[in-house]
Design a protein around this motif. Structure first.
Motif, PDB file in Angstrom:
ATOM      1  N   ASN A 287      14.518  83.619  23.092  1.00 33.60           N
ATOM      2  CA  ASN A 287      15.141  83.688  24.417  1.00 33.60           C
ATOM      3  C   ASN A 287      14.348  84.586  25.364  1.00 33.60           C
TER       4      ASN A 287
ATOM      5  N   ALA B   5      28.322  87.259  22.296  1.00 33.09           N
ATOM      6  CA  ALA B   5      27.191  86.328  22.146  1.00 33.09           C
ATOM      7  C   ALA B   5      25.908  86.935  22.706  1.00 33.09           C
TER       8      ALA B   5
ATOM      9  N   ARG C 176      24.546  94.107  44.193  1.00 35.21           N
ATOM     10  CA  ARG C 176      24.963  92.770  43.748  1.00 35.21           C
ATOM     11  C   ARG C 176      24.766  91.766  44.882  1.00 35.21           C
TER      12      ARG C 176
ATOM     13  N   PHE D 172      16.807  92.554  43.231  1.00 32.32           N
ATOM     14  CA  PHE D 172      18.203  92.977  43.454  1.00 32.32           C
ATOM     15  C   PHE D 172      18.914  92.978  42.109  1.00 32.32           C
TER      16      PHE D 172
ATOM     17  N   ALA E 182      12.454  83.629  28.850  1.00 35.43           N
ATOM     18  CA  ALA E 182      12.530  84.439  30.067  1.00 35.43           C
ATOM     19  C   ALA E 182      11.120  84.670  30.630  1.00 35.43           C
TER      20      ALA E 182
ATOM     21  N   ALA F 245      13.638  88.154  32.791  1.00 36.29           N
ATOM     22  CA  ALA F 245      12.957  87.139  33.602  1.00 36.29           C
ATOM     23  C   ALA F 245      12.639  87.678  34.995  1.00 36.29           C
TER      24      ALA F 245
ATOM     25  N   GLY G 101      20.666  85.542  34.909  1.00 36.33           N
ATOM     26  CA  GLY G 101      21.212  85.409  33.557  1.00 36.33           C
ATOM     27  C   GLY G 101      22.359  84.417  33.489  1.00 36.33           C
TER      28      GLY G 101
ATOM     29  N   THR H  40      18.031  94.505  23.122  1.00 32.43           N
ATOM     30  CA  THR H  40      17.641  93.332  22.326  1.00 32.43           C
ATOM     31  C   THR H  40      17.111  93.727  20.944  1.00 32.43           C
TER      32      THR H  40
HETATM   33  C1  FAD Z   1      22.750  92.257  22.185  1.00 34.33           C
HETATM   34  C2  FAD Z   1      21.685  91.252  22.510  1.00 34.33           C
HETATM   35  C3  FAD Z   1      20.522  91.204  21.764  1.00 34.33           C
HETATM   36  C4  FAD Z   1      19.537  90.253  22.045  1.00 34.33           C
HETATM   37  N1  FAD Z   1      18.386  90.260  21.304  1.00 34.33           N
HETATM   38  C5  FAD Z   1      17.392  89.392  21.611  1.00 34.33           C
HETATM   39  C6  FAD Z   1      16.141  89.455  20.931  1.00 34.33           C
HETATM   40  O1  FAD Z   1      15.901  90.328  20.102  1.00 34.33           O
HETATM   41  N2  FAD Z   1      15.193  88.537  21.259  1.00 34.33           N
HETATM   42  C7  FAD Z   1      15.415  87.563  22.218  1.00 34.33           C
HETATM   43  O2  FAD Z   1      14.528  86.760  22.469  1.00 34.33           O
HETATM   44  N3  FAD Z   1      16.570  87.523  22.900  1.00 34.33           N
HETATM   45  C8  FAD Z   1      17.553  88.413  22.636  1.00 34.33           C
HETATM   46  N4  FAD Z   1      18.717  88.376  23.357  1.00 34.33           N
HETATM   47  C9  FAD Z   1      18.839  87.396  24.463  1.00 34.33           C
HETATM   48  C10 FAD Z   1      18.020  87.872  25.674  1.00 34.33           C
HETATM   49  O3  FAD Z   1      18.269  89.243  25.891  1.00 34.33           O
HETATM   50  C11 FAD Z   1      18.381  87.085  26.945  1.00 34.33           C
HETATM   51  O4  FAD Z   1      18.274  85.714  26.717  1.00 34.33           O
HETATM   52  C12 FAD Z   1      17.452  87.499  28.094  1.00 34.33           C
HETATM   53  O5  FAD Z   1      17.629  88.875  28.380  1.00 34.33           O
HETATM   54  C13 FAD Z   1      17.712  86.680  29.342  1.00 34.33           C
HETATM   55  O6  FAD Z   1      16.941  87.203  30.376  1.00 34.33           O
HETATM   56  P1  FAD Z   1      17.355  86.958  31.900  1.00 34.33           P
HETATM   57  O7  FAD Z   1      16.465  87.819  32.706  1.00 34.33           O
HETATM   58  O8  FAD Z   1      17.424  85.513  32.166  1.00 34.33           O
HETATM   59  O9  FAD Z   1      18.843  87.488  31.999  1.00 34.33           O
HETATM   60  P2  FAD Z   1      19.399  88.968  31.786  1.00 34.33           P
HETATM   61  O10 FAD Z   1      18.506  89.775  30.934  1.00 34.33           O
HETATM   62  O11 FAD Z   1      20.804  88.770  31.367  1.00 34.33           O
HETATM   63  O12 FAD Z   1      19.323  89.600  33.245  1.00 34.33           O
HETATM   64  C14 FAD Z   1      20.053  89.101  34.336  1.00 34.33           C
HETATM   65  C15 FAD Z   1      20.319  90.259  35.274  1.00 34.33           C
HETATM   66  O13 FAD Z   1      20.887  89.769  36.483  1.00 34.33           O
HETATM   67  C16 FAD Z   1      21.837  90.710  36.949  1.00 34.33           C
HETATM   68  N5  FAD Z   1      22.743  90.013  37.867  1.00 34.33           N
HETATM   69  C17 FAD Z   1      23.668  89.069  37.570  1.00 34.33           C
HETATM   70  N6  FAD Z   1      24.278  88.649  38.696  1.00 34.33           N
HETATM   71  C18 FAD Z   1      23.723  89.344  39.727  1.00 34.33           C
HETATM   72  C19 FAD Z   1      23.943  89.355  41.136  1.00 34.33           C
HETATM   73  N7  FAD Z   1      24.827  88.566  41.721  1.00 34.33           N
HETATM   74  N8  FAD Z   1      23.207  90.214  41.900  1.00 34.33           N
HETATM   75  C20 FAD Z   1      22.289  91.031  41.316  1.00 34.33           C
HETATM   76  N9  FAD Z   1      22.064  91.074  39.983  1.00 34.33           N
HETATM   77  C21 FAD Z   1      22.754  90.220  39.195  1.00 34.33           C
HETATM   78  C22 FAD Z   1      22.494  91.205  35.678  1.00 34.33           C
HETATM   79  O14 FAD Z   1      23.104  92.436  35.860  1.00 34.33           O
HETATM   80  C23 FAD Z   1      21.320  91.256  34.706  1.00 34.33           C
HETATM   81  O15 FAD Z   1      20.710  92.534  34.684  1.00 34.33           O
HETATM   82  C24 FAD Z   1      19.722  89.315  23.100  1.00 34.33           C
HETATM   83  C25 FAD Z   1      20.887  89.373  23.869  1.00 34.33           C
HETATM   84  C26 FAD Z   1      21.861  90.328  23.583  1.00 34.33           C
HETATM   85  C27 FAD Z   1      23.112  90.378  24.420  1.00 34.33           C
END
Ligand code: FAD
Length: 386
Positions: A366, A325, A133, A34, A370, A17, A163, A47
């Motif tokens: 998911n 999960a 962080r 960040f 995002a 996202a 996330g 993923t």
């Molecule tokens: C093994 C696995 C396989 C998956 N396969 C799929 C798939 O095939 N298809 C699908 O649709 N979904 C899949 N998912 C789910 C999907 O990856 C997530 O729902 C999606 O990545 C969420 O995106 P996001 O950007 O919201 O969060 P994330 O991708 O989790 O990114 C959040 C980021 O924020 C960073 N962060 C957290 N706190 C801080 C802070 N305080 N300061 C700075 N940085 C911070 C973290 O390090 C992380 O890099 C899978 C998940 C996993 C674990």
């Protein structure tokens, strides 16, 4: 010099996202991402079993759980699976659906999708601050102060895309919810979803490692909750595989699972085939290891064996938890945000991705959330909202 006067946007979290927001906003804003990990997109790169299932052609709010289905529907309507494909392909690559509508990069490499984002961020001048962080966010004048391990920055708008709690080894341990709580936001109860199911180990003894195309029916107090078809993989402690993952959002401890190990064949046809087969009634019907365990459980009673093939019972005791999960059920309520996912409690603070109380089924939903939530946020920040 040309960047002077542009809106400064801080994106907390360099996951799917956050990176999508950065790319979408880079042409009209000065964007800094960040990321606490030493590189962006660690989870994105893992993923889809490393193949990157980025969206699904069967798209709609019926595939999601949240506290505001109408908002999810509206956001997906404005940025559907075709928009995700067009957005990703605008950076490079080709994205294709498989027979079940799951869309992957043609090269079937999730890490290449992360490379696409990283390359585009560099080209567009996005500042990627890794190993950084964010510890505190505060309102400061008309904008925000962002405190991180290495110091402080200011920005006009902040996107919290950090996330949820699932798969904490990728940097998502839930600690980022505190950044939203500081602005008065709440966080719903969170549970792991798209995760292996834990069952009474006696039910699965001897079955570890056996994979079978099955149909799972989930029952609560004898009432059918839902049914999912797909692969089931028996593990030491329960069941995994595509069908188990897809049913996991609905599961509660104490539920019963009935596994139809031969969903395309009626019990009558099965009995007929078993009658012809003699001593080895399930030969060529289910995997041999499974046949042996089923035969032991029924001591030669052919009717009981057929019933077991059509309705193998398991008692669910829970899941393997957040560490295993794929996604978090729960998060910051959508109702605390406006139509563009801006905080109703703090102007200029936005949310995107899994940090919100939205989780999708297995199959690309998911990542679609995002990207679609990133699009909703970016549209508003860029000032293009009508
Ligand atoms: C093994 C696995 C396989 C998956 N396969 C799929 C798939 O095939 N298809 C699908 O649709 N979904 C899949 N998912 C789910 C999907 O990856 C997530 O729902 C999606 O990545 C969420 O995106 P996001 O950007 O919201 O969060 P994330 O991708 O989790 O990114 C959040 C980021 O924020 C960073 N962060 C957290 N706190 C801080 C802070 N305080 N300061 C700075 N940085 C911070 C973290 O390090 C992380 O890099 C899978 C998940 C996993 C674990």
């Amino acid at each position: 010099m040309m960047d002077e006067g542009k809106k400064r946007v801080a994106v907390v979290g360099g996951g799917a996202a956050g990176l999508a927001c950065a790319v979408m906003l880079a042409d009209c804003c000065r964007v800094t991402v960040f990321e606490r990990n030493d590189r962006v997109g660690k989870k994105l790169s893992a993923t889809g079993n490393g193949q990157g299932n980025v969206t699904n052609t069967d798209m709609g709010p019926q595939h999601y759980f949240s506290d505001d289905g109408e908002k999810v529907a509206a956001i997906l309507l404005r940025f559907g699976w075709r928009d995700t494909v067009a957005f990703l392909e605008s950076m490079g690559g080709i994205f294709l659906p498989d027979a079940r509508g799951r869309v992957y990069p043609a090269g079937r490499q999730a890490s290449a999708v992360t490379d696409l984002f990283r390359k585009t961020c560099m080209e567009k001048g996005v500042c990627l601050m890794t190993g950084c962080r964010v510890e505190l966010l505060q309102k400061s004048g008309h904008g925000f102060m962002i405190r991180h391990g290495g110091g402080e920055e200011t920005a006009d708008a902040v996107v919290l895309a950090a996330g949820g709690m699932a798969a904490p080894n990728f940097g998502t341990d839930g600690s980022a919810y505190a950044l939203a709580r500081d602005f008065g936001h709440t966080v719903t109860a969170c549970t792991p979803s798209l995760v292996q199911l834990r069952c009474d180990p006696r039910c699965v003894r001897g079955l570890k490692g056996i994979r079978n195309a099955s149909a799972l029916t989930l029952l609560r107090a004898g009432r059918e909750i839902c049914r999912m078809e797909g692969d089931v993989l028996f593990t030491e402690s329960g069941v995994s595989g595509d069908a188990a993952f897809r049913i996991s959002p609905y599961v509660r401890a104490g539920d019963e699972l009935k596994i139809d190990l031969l969903p395309s064949v009626t019990e009558e046809r099965l009995l007929h085939a078993m009658a012809r087969a003699g001593d080895d009634p399930l030969l060529c019907i289910v995997p041999n290891g499974l046949a042996r365990v089923l035969a032991r459980k029924t001591s030669g009673d052919v009717r009981a064996l057929a019933r077991l093939v059509k309705a193998f019972p398991l008692t669910v005791t829970g899941t393997l938890g957040f560490s295993y999960a794929q996604v978090t059920k729960g998060g910051i309520p959508l109702q605390e945000t406006d139509a563009s996912l801006m905080s109703r409690l703090c102007r200029g603070l936005y949310f995107a991705g899994e940090i919100l109380n939205v989780d999708g089924e297995c199959g690309g939903y998911n990542l679609q959330w995002a990207f679609a939530s990133a699009a909703a946020v970016s549209r508003k920040i860029a000032g293009g909202e009508r």
